[in-house]
Motif scaffolding. Structure first.
Motif, PDB file in Angstrom:
ATOM      1  N   THR A  80       0.836  -1.206   0.000  1.00  0.00           N
ATOM      2  CA  THR A  80       0.000   0.000   0.000  1.00  0.00           C
ATOM      3  C   THR A  80       0.867   1.251   0.000  1.00  0.00           C
ATOM      4  OG1 THR A  80      -1.709  -1.173   1.222  1.00  0.00           O
ATOM      5  CG2 THR A  80      -1.835   1.230   1.227  1.00  0.00           C
ATOM      6  N   GLY A  81       1.887   1.290   0.847  1.00  0.00           N
ATOM      7  CA  GLY A  81       2.795   2.435   0.891  1.00  0.00           C
ATOM      8  C   GLY A  81       3.524   2.621  -0.425  1.00  0.00           C
ATOM      9  N   VAL A  86       4.217   5.615  -5.507  1.00  0.00           N
ATOM     10  CA  VAL A  86       4.277   5.679  -6.976  1.00  0.00           C
ATOM     11  C   VAL A  86       3.258   6.690  -7.492  1.00  0.00           C
ATOM     12  CG1 VAL A  86       3.823   4.368  -9.085  1.00  0.00           C
ATOM     13  CG2 VAL A  86       5.227   3.373  -7.282  1.00  0.00           C
ATOM     14  N   PHE A  87       2.042   6.646  -6.959  1.00  0.00           N
ATOM     15  CA  PHE A  87       1.007   7.583  -7.387  1.00  0.00           C
ATOM     16  C   PHE A  87       1.399   9.019  -7.060  1.00  0.00           C
ATOM     17  CE2 PHE A  87      -2.757  10.067  -6.144  1.00  0.00           C
ATOM     18  CZ  PHE A  87      -3.379  10.144  -7.373  1.00  0.00           C
ATOM     19  N   THR A 137       4.277  10.224  -6.782  1.00  0.00           N
ATOM     20  CA  THR A 137       5.412  10.636  -7.608  1.00  0.00           C
ATOM     21  C   THR A 137       4.982  10.880  -9.042  1.00  0.00           C
ATOM     22  OG1 THR A 137       6.920   9.389  -6.213  1.00  0.00           O
ATOM     23  CG2 THR A 137       7.725   9.982  -8.387  1.00  0.00           C
ATOM     24  N   ALA A 138       4.061  10.069  -9.541  1.00  0.00           N
ATOM     25  CA  ALA A 138       3.648  10.145 -10.943  1.00  0.00           C
ATOM     26  C   ALA A 138       2.926  11.452 -11.262  1.00  0.00           C
ATOM     27  CB  ALA A 138       2.759   8.958 -11.287  1.00  0.00           C
ATOM     28  N   ILE A 139       2.110  11.933 -10.360  1.00  0.00           N
ATOM     29  CA  ILE A 139       1.350  13.159 -10.619  1.00  0.00           C
ATOM     30  C   ILE A 139       2.275  14.375 -10.791  1.00  0.00           C
ATOM     31  CG2 ILE A 139      -0.412  14.734  -9.715  1.00  0.00           C
ATOM     32  CD1 ILE A 139      -1.503  12.048 -10.768  1.00  0.00           C
ATOM     33  N   PRO A 140       3.221  14.628  -9.874  1.00  0.00           N
ATOM     34  CA  PRO A 140       4.142  15.757 -10.113  1.00  0.00           C
ATOM     35  C   PRO A 140       4.988  15.585 -11.376  1.00  0.00           C
ATOM     36  CG  PRO A 140       4.182  15.169  -7.812  1.00  0.00           C
ATOM     37  CD  PRO A 140       3.395  14.114  -8.507  1.00  0.00           C
ATOM     38  N   PHE A 141       5.388  14.343 -11.685  1.00  0.00           N
ATOM     39  CA  PHE A 141       6.118  14.129 -12.930  1.00  0.00           C
ATOM     40  C   PHE A 141       5.261  14.511 -14.122  1.00  0.00           C
ATOM     41  CE2 PHE A 141       9.505  11.740 -10.895  1.00  0.00           C
ATOM     42  CZ  PHE A 141      10.566  12.030 -11.735  1.00  0.00           C
ATOM     43  N   PHE A 168       1.992  17.316  -3.145  1.00  0.00           N
ATOM     44  CA  PHE A 168       2.211  15.888  -3.310  1.00  0.00           C
ATOM     45  C   PHE A 168       3.501  15.448  -2.629  1.00  0.00           C
ATOM     46  CE2 PHE A 168      -1.215  16.198  -6.204  1.00  0.00           C
ATOM     47  CZ  PHE A 168      -1.745  14.915  -6.320  1.00  0.00           C
ATOM     48  N   GLY A 169       4.497  16.322  -2.570  1.00  0.00           N
ATOM     49  CA  GLY A 169       5.719  16.012  -1.835  1.00  0.00           C
ATOM     50  C   GLY A 169       5.458  15.876  -0.341  1.00  0.00           C
TER      51      GLY A 169
END
Length: 116
Positions: A16-17, A22-23, A25-29, A50-51
């Motif tokens: 879960t963590g 991953v989620f 991290t993916a949005i800011p990318f 998100f950070g």
């Protein structure tokens, strides 16, 4: 004294963590590389939000910091660290934004000093 096993996560909590990380991290990318139609201020806000959320995910799922552990001392020490980090980051950002004003004097000021 609590059982040592209580402080460690299960396979499910680690997965879960990981998926949340991953989620988060993916949005800011996507915001940076996908070039959506948003302002720079919104992009910076999304990245910072998100950070911060990712920090909380890591602290909870991987470091296992909770109010229940050690009578809440872990949370209090993490709050102290968070306050210090905010002070250091805010001070650094303040210095960087005001660095131009505090650098060498402008050319006109140098000429005025020469004429004195």
């Amino acid at each position: 004294m609590s059982n040592v096993q209580d402080n460690h996560g299960t396979y499910k909590t680690y997965i879960t963590g990981f998926l949340l990380s991953v989620f988060l991290t993916a949005i800011p990318f996507w915001v940076v590389l996908g070039e959506p139609d948003i302002s720079v201020n919104w992009a910076i806000g999304v990245i910072f939000a998100f950070g911060a959320a990712q920090i909380l995910v890591h602290v909870h799922y991987f470091l296992h910091v909770s109010v229940k552990n050690e009578g809440g001392w872990q949370v209090m020490s993490m709050a102290f660290v968070a306050v210090l980090v905010v002070i250091v980051l805010a001070g650094s950002i303040w210095v960087m934004f005001h660095l131009n004003e505090n650098m060498m004097p402008a050319h006109e000021q140098i000429e005025r000093m020469r004429n004195l």
